[in-house]
Write a protein that holds these residues in place. Structure first.
Motif, PDB file in Angstrom:
ATOM      1  N   ARG A  89       0.855  -1.192   0.000  1.00 28.41           N
ATOM      2  CA  ARG A  89       0.000   0.000   0.000  1.00 28.41           C
ATOM      3  C   ARG A  89       0.885   1.233   0.000  1.00 28.41           C
ATOM      4  O   ARG A  89       1.169   1.812   1.052  1.00 28.41           O
ATOM      5  CB  ARG A  89      -0.914  -0.003   1.221  1.00 28.41           C
ATOM      6  CG  ARG A  89      -1.728  -1.292   1.366  1.00 28.41           C
ATOM      7  CD  ARG A  89      -2.542  -1.301   2.632  1.00 28.41           C
ATOM      8  NE  ARG A  89      -3.054  -2.626   2.935  1.00 28.41           N
ATOM      9  CZ  ARG A  89      -3.773  -2.909   4.007  1.00 28.41           C
ATOM     10  NH1 ARG A  89      -4.059  -1.963   4.875  1.00 28.41           N
ATOM     11  NH2 ARG A  89      -4.198  -4.144   4.225  1.00 28.41           N
ATOM     12  N   ALA A 110       2.494   4.784   0.070  1.00 26.44           N
ATOM     13  CA  ALA A 110       2.048   6.071   0.608  1.00 26.44           C
ATOM     14  C   ALA A 110       2.213   7.141  -0.467  1.00 26.44           C
ATOM     15  O   ALA A 110       3.261   7.231  -1.112  1.00 26.44           O
ATOM     16  CB  ALA A 110       2.865   6.433   1.841  1.00 26.44           C
ATOM     17  N   GLY A 117       1.190   3.380  13.436  1.00 26.09           N
ATOM     18  CA  GLY A 117       1.203   3.039  12.017  1.00 26.09           C
ATOM     19  C   GLY A 117       0.865   4.228  11.139  1.00 26.09           C
ATOM     20  O   GLY A 117       1.484   4.451  10.089  1.00 26.09           O
ATOM     21  N   HIS A 118      -0.114   5.022  11.570  1.00 26.87           N
ATOM     22  CA  HIS A 118      -0.480   6.213  10.805  1.00 26.87           C
ATOM     23  C   HIS A 118       0.676   7.212  10.795  1.00 26.87           C
ATOM     24  O   HIS A 118       0.993   7.809   9.754  1.00 26.87           O
ATOM     25  CB  HIS A 118      -1.731   6.851  11.390  1.00 26.87           C
ATOM     26  CG  HIS A 118      -2.174   8.087  10.673  1.00 26.87           C
ATOM     27  ND1 HIS A 118      -2.599   8.072   9.351  1.00 26.87           N
ATOM     28  CD2 HIS A 118      -2.229   9.388  11.062  1.00 26.87           C
ATOM     29  CE1 HIS A 118      -2.911   9.308   8.974  1.00 26.87           C
ATOM     30  NE2 HIS A 118      -2.682  10.116  10.004  1.00 26.87           N
ATOM     31  N   CYS A 167       3.757   6.466  11.013  1.00 29.29           N
ATOM     32  CA  CYS A 167       4.767   5.895  10.118  1.00 29.29           C
ATOM     33  C   CYS A 167       4.406   6.154   8.658  1.00 29.29           C
ATOM     34  O   CYS A 167       5.271   6.455   7.835  1.00 29.29           O
ATOM     35  CB  CYS A 167       4.901   4.404  10.390  1.00 29.29           C
ATOM     36  SG  CYS A 167       6.296   3.631   9.568  1.00 29.29           S
ATOM     37  N   ASP A 168       3.115   6.060   8.326  1.00 32.12           N
ATOM     38  CA  ASP A 168       2.678   6.377   6.964  1.00 32.12           C
ATOM     39  C   ASP A 168       3.018   7.823   6.609  1.00 32.12           C
ATOM     40  O   ASP A 168       3.446   8.122   5.492  1.00 32.12           O
ATOM     41  CB  ASP A 168       1.173   6.158   6.820  1.00 32.12           C
ATOM     42  CG  ASP A 168       0.798   4.683   6.792  1.00 32.12           C
ATOM     43  OD1 ASP A 168       1.700   3.852   6.554  1.00 32.12           O
ATOM     44  OD2 ASP A 168      -0.384   4.367   7.013  1.00 32.12           O
ATOM     45  N   VAL A 188       6.761   7.966   5.982  1.00 31.02           N
ATOM     46  CA  VAL A 188       7.116   7.358   4.693  1.00 31.02           C
ATOM     47  C   VAL A 188       6.712   8.279   3.535  1.00 31.02           C
ATOM     48  O   VAL A 188       7.424   8.390   2.529  1.00 31.02           O
ATOM     49  CB  VAL A 188       6.456   5.975   4.558  1.00 31.02           C
ATOM     50  CG1 VAL A 188       6.594   5.435   3.142  1.00 31.02           C
ATOM     51  CG2 VAL A 188       7.083   5.005   5.557  1.00 31.02           C
ATOM     52  N   ALA A 189       5.583   8.965   3.680  1.00 33.11           N
ATOM     53  CA  ALA A 189       5.159   9.916   2.647  1.00 33.11           C
ATOM     54  C   ALA A 189       6.182  11.030   2.476  1.00 33.11           C
ATOM     55  O   ALA A 189       6.310  11.616   1.394  1.00 33.11           O
ATOM     56  CB  ALA A 189       3.795  10.503   2.997  1.00 33.11           C
ATOM     57  N   ARG A 206       3.074  -7.221   3.052  1.00 35.09           N
ATOM     58  CA  ARG A 206       3.176  -5.770   2.990  1.00 35.09           C
ATOM     59  C   ARG A 206       4.596  -5.306   2.668  1.00 35.09           C
ATOM     60  O   ARG A 206       4.832  -4.111   2.466  1.00 35.09           O
ATOM     61  CB  ARG A 206       2.749  -5.155   4.332  1.00 35.09           C
ATOM     62  CG  ARG A 206       1.297  -5.393   4.709  1.00 35.09           C
ATOM     63  CD  ARG A 206       0.331  -4.571   3.886  1.00 35.09           C
ATOM     64  NE  ARG A 206       0.551  -3.139   4.046  1.00 35.09           N
ATOM     65  CZ  ARG A 206       0.042  -2.398   5.008  1.00 35.09           C
ATOM     66  NH1 ARG A 206      -0.732  -2.967   5.934  1.00 35.09           N
ATOM     67  NH2 ARG A 206       0.266  -1.103   5.062  1.00 35.09           N
TER      68      ARG A 206
END
Length: 311
Positions: free
Chosen positions: A89, A91, A279-280, A282-283, A286-287, A310
């Motif tokens: 998934r 980012a 996790g959010h 981390c997203d 990563v973005a 993943r």
């Protein structure tokens, strides 16, 4: 306020947000806060599903509204197919580039702290390392505002182990090398005993570490005992402090950040609140082009296949 939370439409259990009395939310038993309630009848042997994943099997027929817990759940080893990159998934890149004030090292990596590390090659020098680090209180570091502290990193091995080429030996040296080269570390003092299998000289040679003002080493036997080792270590770090203090923070892109993640309290809420929040975050990192590392790998026991998909 809802008294239960369902984490996935595929789940056959829900989680009680507050303690449930009989009759509340269809409960047929008292349900403690954070515990599972059967959202439907689950026959004996059928999978119990939470997070859209099998978390166990019904040890008996479970009626809708019943308390689902260790008393009526079975654990089974099951065959799992490990697939890689089948559930990626990506980012979306961030619209703007965030920055932070970090310490840019000669390697190009960026630290968020500027520590002096006291490392140990063996468990026998752990006391020396702790005493050296403890000497440098906030008062003693007040003259060095760019030094965040002196910290000891110790471990319980290094002696009585197989030598070069063994898995344990190589793992220990990789960890020590990782500490020594971590961008949060501005200077290193490595302390050993002298007769251990894990010799400091081997580490220096194997990983190309360069002795100098910011990388010092010593061992207890060579200097004549624990007290003298602690005194010498303090002297070495006192000479190191002005050099480490020369580092200064500069604006760096968030893409330079690498963040290690750990599980929360491993309680009923880890997978409902804490871990999704991390996790959010981390997203978002990563973005920005940064990196998240799942550091606490024992916590993924039983869910490895979910993460390989993943990866």
């Amino acid at each position: 306020m809802n008294k239960t939370v369902r984490l996935s439409d595929a789940d056959n259990v829900v989680t009680a947000v507050t303690p449930l009395e009989i009759g509340q939310e269809g409960a047929t038993q008292l349900i403690p806060r954070g515990h599972k309630l059967a959202a439907q009848a689950i026959p004996k042997g059928a999978p119990v599903i939470k997070y859209a994943q099998v978390i166990g099997y019904a040890a008996e027929d479970i009626v809708a509204g019943a308390h689902v817990h260790t008393h009526n759940l079975d654990f089974r080893n099951v065959d799992t197919e490990y697939e890689y990159s089948t559930n990626i998934r990506p980012a979306a890149p961030a619209a703007t580039q965030d920055t932070f004030m970090g310490y840019r090292r000669a390697t190009g990596r960026v630290g968020t702290r500027n520590y002096i590390a006291v490392l140990t090659s063996v468990n026998c020098s752990a006391t020396a390392a702790r005493k050296i680090a403890a000497h440098f209180t906030d008062d003693k570091l007040a003259a060095y505002p760019n030094v965040d502290g002196v910290v000891a990193f110790v471990h319980g091995t290094g002696c009585g182990m197989a030598g070069q080429g063994s898995e344990g030996f190589e793992a220990l040296q990789r960890v020590m090398w990782g500490y020594a080269r971590n961008p949060n570390i501005g200077g290193v003092l490595m302390a050993g005993l002298g007769c251990e299998m894990n010799q400091i000289d081997w580490l220096v040679e194997a990983y190309g570490l360069q002795p100098g003002p910011l990388f010092q080493s010593m061992n207890i036997q060579d200097v004549g005992g624990l007290r003298k080792c602690v005194e010498l270590g303090i002297q070495k770090i006192e000479k190191m402090l002005p050099v480490v203090n020369e580092a200064s923070r500069e604006e760096c892109p968030a893409s330079d950040l690498m963040v290690a993640l750990q599980c929360g309290g491993s309680d009923a809420w880890s997978g409902i609140t804490a871990n999704p929040a991390v996790g959010h975050a981390c997203d978002l990192l990563v973005a920005q082009g940064g990196t998240g590392v799942l550091a606490e790998t024992p916590e993924i026991y039983g869910a490895e296949h979910l993460l390989t998909a993943r990866a």
